[in-house]
Enzyme design. Sequence first.
Site, PDB file in Angstrom:
ATOM      1  N   ASP A  56      75.076  44.795  68.424  1.00 50.85           N
ATOM      2  CA  ASP A  56      75.297  44.775  69.889  1.00 50.85           C
ATOM      3  C   ASP A  56      76.652  44.628  70.249  1.00 50.85           C
ATOM      4  OD1 ASP A  56      72.435  44.505  69.293  1.00 50.85           O
ATOM      5  OD2 ASP A  56      72.359  42.948  70.486  1.00 50.85           O
TER       6      ASP A  56
ATOM      7  N   GLU B  28      68.114  32.131  64.227  1.00 54.33           N
ATOM      8  CA  GLU B  28      68.459  33.771  64.464  1.00 54.33           C
ATOM      9  C   GLU B  28      70.107  33.982  63.915  1.00 54.33           C
ATOM     10  OE1 GLU B  28      68.778  34.821  68.275  1.00 54.33           O
ATOM     11  OE2 GLU B  28      68.739  36.844  68.289  1.00 54.33           O
TER      12      GLU B  28
HETATM   13  C1  6A9 Z   1      65.836  40.991  74.919  1.00 50.47           C
HETATM   14  C2  6A9 Z   1      64.612  39.100  76.140  1.00 50.47           C
HETATM   15  C3  6A9 Z   1      61.826  36.896  76.903  1.00 50.47           C
HETATM   16  C4  6A9 Z   1      69.357  41.516  68.563  1.00 50.47           C
HETATM   17  O1  6A9 Z   1      66.106  40.825  66.169  1.00 50.47           O
HETATM   18  C5  6A9 Z   1      66.261  41.654  67.308  1.00 50.47           C
HETATM   19  C6  6A9 Z   1      67.090  42.427  67.795  1.00 50.47           C
HETATM   20  C7  6A9 Z   1      67.989  42.770  66.524  1.00 50.47           C
HETATM   21  O2  6A9 Z   1      67.609  44.173  66.081  1.00 50.47           O
HETATM   22  C8  6A9 Z   1      69.507  43.242  67.110  1.00 50.47           C
HETATM   23  O3  6A9 Z   1      69.974  43.461  65.907  1.00 50.47           O
HETATM   24  N1  6A9 Z   1      67.872  41.326  68.431  1.00 50.47           N
HETATM   25  C9  6A9 Z   1      70.106  41.943  67.602  1.00 50.47           C
HETATM   26  O4  6A9 Z   1      71.445  42.074  67.936  1.00 50.47           O
HETATM   27  C10 6A9 Z   1      67.120  40.555  69.481  1.00 50.47           C
HETATM   28  C11 6A9 Z   1      66.779  41.635  70.735  1.00 50.47           C
HETATM   29  C12 6A9 Z   1      65.996  41.110  71.792  1.00 50.47           C
HETATM   30  C13 6A9 Z   1      66.470  41.816  73.004  1.00 50.47           C
HETATM   31  C14 6A9 Z   1      65.263  41.787  74.079  1.00 50.47           C
HETATM   32  C15 6A9 Z   1      64.610  40.484  76.043  1.00 50.47           C
HETATM   33  C16 6A9 Z   1      63.177  38.491  76.060  1.00 50.47           C
HETATM   34  O5  6A9 Z   1      62.943  37.582  77.288  1.00 50.47           O
END
Ligand code: 6A9
Length: 740
Positions: free
Chosen positions: A478, A710
């Site tokens: 990100d 996380e």
């Molecule tokens: C946002 C919000 C209720 C971010 O673990 C999943 C991903 C990874 O692949 C990525 O490397 N996460 C990491 O930087 C989480 C991403 C969540 C995005 C959705 C919406 C929901 O509201």
Amino acid sequence: KFWGTYRPQVYMGMKTKSPQSLVTGLMWLRQHERYQSELPLRHTCEHGDKLLKYGWLAHDGVNFGIQDVVEQGYSLRTSFVKVPGGRHGGEWTWRVTGTQVGVTGASPVTISLFFYAATDGQGKLISVVKDTKNGRYLTQINGETEELGKFKIIFPAENTGVDTRYHTVSTKAEGLHKLKEAALRKMQATIEKSGNNKDKVLYFLGDSASHRNPPGAKSDVVFHQVTLKLPFEIDIIFESETSSRKSQLSGETFTQELAQWKEKFDQNFEERFPLKDKGYDSAKIAFAKAMLSNMVGGIGYFYGHSLVQSENQKTPVKYWDAGLLTAVPSRSFFPRGFLWDEGFHQLLISKWDRTISEEIIEHWLNLLNKDGWIPREQILGEEARSKVPAEFVVQQNKNANPPTLFLAIESILKGFNKDEINEHDTRFLKKIFPRLEVWYKWFNTTQVGTAPFSYRWRGRKEGTDDELNPKTLTSGLDDYPRSSHPSQDERHIDLRCWMAVASGTMAKIAKVVDPDSAPKFEATHKLLTNHRIMNELHWSAEMGLFSDYGNHSDRVYLTRKTFQPAQPNQRPYTKMVRIEKQKPKLRFTDTFGYVSLFPFLLQILKPDSQQLTQILEDLSARDLLWTEYGLRSLSKRDPLYMKRNTEHDPPYWRGAVWINMNYLAVRALKRYSQPGSRNSEKAAKLYQELRSNLVNNIYNEYARSGYVWESYNDMTGKGQGTHPFTGWSALVVLMMSEQY
Ligand code: 6A9
């Protein structure tokens, strides 16, 4: 594996691995509670519920599971056992056990449990209701769907205490994402005496409820409300008409079968992850079992389509409807599939049950379109979509995400018998190879850079001063800083390393299933692991680190500016924008953090290389990446360390400790500690320290907070971001058992 806990987004629920599946689930609330506007009715996993903890303690992914859900003052245990047989995917029984916790002698808590079954546009449910002095008692649901044939869901009466009350309602919902609303519509508050108090309680009171069914609703829902005092134990039984089982799976029979499965689970766990031998105590072993169980118990089955934006279309178009079996990063906040998370998930799952991993990998590869692209985030079906803000739904067909599935496949290959690959293994490889080849080609055509043998992530916003450093969501990291001014000239070291891994794994698979094509993958692998070329493209000799290259200035800052809207009658407003105190130029970005470690993380460096010596030295420096809790994502000395990207966007991969990258680091250190190179001693020392820092902190935080997180704060070790996050943070199990 037809029935499963494939609804990780709810605290307890089951469905079948099929489109328009019948779903079953549980909601509950504590009666006689004071509540404000929002009723404390639990259903989907929500941070806002503030549960003390919840998650599977044991779950084998196929036959059984045991979960504890801990609330203030009481806890619920949800267990299930499945039974194969019949012609419609088998049967199951759930047990919900309620226990009061905390002060002894406190007056017993009253809970209402709401079991439900709901259809998703097909099939029927018929309630069999008995009027008793304790209320309208749903004795069973008779149902029928296409894939389940005829079935019964039975609610035995054994546990009826004198005070137990029963209510039931059959109603309709707009869809599976509206089941809670359907329940609330039919619920009424009444005043009831308990002891000397008059309290509010909530019951289904049939049709006197003020709201009617919504028009055009496509789900039939039947609720069974049981209101009773703690402690209690309740069974629910799903029976298929075609089963041949003689005795009912409930009561003592259930207790015994559950205990047998649990014993088998413990044995299998010890065999696969011998943690006793590694010196872990029973608390840490129970923790590791919970981590594995949540990873496996968090597997979901989703059905629907992505929305995709391509250059050729004005507006997003629908991808085809497809089913996806996948683990999820977080049951509460992102209960859906993410492409690069999945490769990490399968590293763990494949060591527990390879057949589950193989099936999941096949599912993901079936989402390839004709160009060879797989959407990064899978938001399939109404239930999944209801959790995602609109701006995140659309997927861009030029955007990649690290091909970590190759890591998982590589790890599965390691388990093969080298001398004689059996029929099962060959069949699996033959199935995935053509798809992998298309996927691999897609990366090699759409994600290459302008310089020969270089790669570039697409999807960065160009020409904007809205962000301190335009994000690279595609890389998975990100807001990790890249070149400040995105351009065609960029080259990204992490993507290049991912492709090195991909080409190596392709070559290995090709040797088994298509030997003629192996040399071309080997040739690419050789190029991508060639130190001279890699150094030319990415080694910043001045700073002594591997680096991205691009149009970059490290003197950029966010400042607040005032803007005058075009209409003269509107007021000026202020906004944070980026300014640069030095013009960008083509150069190495010289950022030290996870990205600069990639040639080490993915073990592309030769054990004796000078660059490895440098990296190992820098790893242990406390003012750079090293912390007592693992490696932080970005050097403390970097100008963007812990900086916000916009006023609304706090730092994410700019300092925090992330477990997927740390797992790769521990794994690489283990490999480089093999004797025989000049770096092995240093690597061995760092390996021990990093591994124990990570395991201890993740465990301590679990013990303290009830959850796995996380990411972890680099200064305090505290868990942060979403929880539970038993996606890649659960790789701690592999670190404990030293399986890489
Ligand atoms: C946002 C919000 C209720 C971010 O673990 C999943 C991903 C990874 O692949 C990525 O490397 N996460 C990491 O930087 C989480 C991403 C969540 C995005 C959705 C919406 C929901 O509201």
